[in-house]
Design a protein around this motif. Sequence first.
Motif, short mmCIF file in Angstrom:
data_model
loop_
_atom_site.label_atom_id
_atom_site.label_comp_id
_atom_site.label_asym_id
_atom_site.label_seq_id
_atom_site.Cartn_x
_atom_site.Cartn_y
_atom_site.Cartn_z
N ASP A 197 -3.89 12.82 3.45
CA ASP A 197 -3.15 11.88 3.26
C ASP A 197 -3.88 10.88 2.29
O ASP A 197 -5.04 11.16 2.46
N PHE A 198 -3.41 10.02 1.88
CA PHE A 198 -4.38 9.07 1.02
C PHE A 198 -3.54 7.91 0.72
O PHE A 198 -2.15 7.72 0.89
N ARG A 199 -4.21 6.61 0.51
CA ARG A 199 -3.34 5.32 0.11
C ARG A 199 -3.88 4.94 -1.41
O ARG A 199 -4.92 5.22 -1.93
N ARG B 293 1.48 11.44 2.51
CA ARG B 293 1.05 12.27 3.49
C ARG B 293 1.66 13.75 3.23
O ARG B 293 2.88 13.77 2.88
N ASP C 267 -12.56 7.89 7.50
CA ASP C 267 -11.38 7.27 8.33
C ASP C 267 -11.35 8.11 9.55
O ASP C 267 -10.36 7.62 10.46
N ASP D 92 -12.75 6.37 1.30
CA ASP D 92 -12.36 5.29 2.03
C ASP D 92 -10.82 5.04 2.32
O ASP D 92 -10.24 4.70 3.35
N SER D 93 -10.09 5.69 1.20
CA SER D 93 -8.65 5.85 1.38
C SER D 93 -8.02 6.87 1.35
O SER D 93 -6.70 7.18 1.07
N CYS D 94 -8.70 7.74 1.66
CA CYS D 94 -8.29 9.32 1.70
C CYS D 94 -8.64 10.06 3.37
O CYS D 94 -9.48 9.56 3.42
N ARG D 95 -7.68 10.78 3.63
CA ARG D 95 -8.08 11.70 5.05
C ARG D 95 -8.31 12.84 4.39
O ARG D 95 -7.43 13.89 4.00
N GLU E 108 0.92 -1.11 -0.07
CA GLU E 108 -0.01 -0.11 -0.07
C GLU E 108 1.11 1.08 0.04
O GLU E 108 1.92 1.46 0.94
N PRO F 170 -1.72 7.25 13.02
CA PRO F 170 -0.74 6.64 13.76
C PRO F 170 0.75 7.43 13.67
O PRO F 170 1.65 7.27 14.63
N TYR G 286 3.62 0.08 2.76
CA TYR G 286 2.97 -0.89 3.83
C TYR G 286 2.84 -2.05 3.20
O TYR G 286 2.33 -2.26 2.02
#
Length: 252
Positions: A176-178, A95, A215, A201-204, A91, A101, A122
């Motif tokens: 951030d995002f993934r 950021r 999230d 789902d995969s972004c802040r 992943e 975390p 990750y």
Amino acid sequence: MARRKKIFEGKAKILYEGPEPGTLVQYFKDDAAAAFPTERRDTIEGKGVLNNRLSEFFMTGLNSIGVPTHFIRRINMREQLIRAVEIIPLEVVVRNFAAGPITTRLGIPEGTPLPRPIVEFYFKDEKLGDPLVTEEHIIAFGWASQQDLDEMVALALRVNDFLSGVMMGVGIRLADFRIEVGRIWEGDFQRLIVADEISPDSCRLWDARGIISADDPPRELAGQTDAYTELAQRLGVLPTNVTHAGKPTLIN
Ligand code: UDP
């Protein structure tokens, strides 16, 4: 309709065999587990429909500026046609602001702008809790090559510039995002392309008006679709209000 072969089912999506070789159909479920991996197992009604549209919007935008993605076309409310890829088991997180975390691990207050976008990898293994890994681990264990890693960083940073700009245009800050990256083969040559999905789902996401991505705890499931709907409306992916302006006109 002929029964389709299911290739894979995850928390948020199902992949079916596509109509042509090298394609898959990606179906978006309403499952909230993807947005709340460690919390409630429930559904957010309509989330799949919105994520299908939002991912289409971001992937089409990326394709149009020359960032290759797996997206081919939307099929219906919940399905899109995508290119089949060999998923790299990493992943890729980018950021721009400290959140989650990293704030406790490195002692940086939530919301601190980072000196530059930080790219992290990750290892995709749920049993291990998708641990943070270094390039050394990735190369030593053969998950990707050094050249793959360089390409993944370049791809992730281009996605970051694009997404940050698009979000900024509608008053949202991309903390951030993934993304996930897949390998495709063109003859003897391989290419890395953006795969999976790009959705809340995969972004802040943060903004002054209080819209935050799914999230960000703590949030009640009731009204969860609001954040997705709000984002889709601001981006013009959904109409803000559906009104009938005058009489219907005949289209030839
Ligand atoms: N993320 C994701 N799937 C995961 C883990 C993280 O989409 O399995 C996204 C998450 O939405 C956030 C970014 O990656 O936008 C960074 O997540 P972080 O490492 O801060 O962990 P989290 O706060 O998700 O626990």
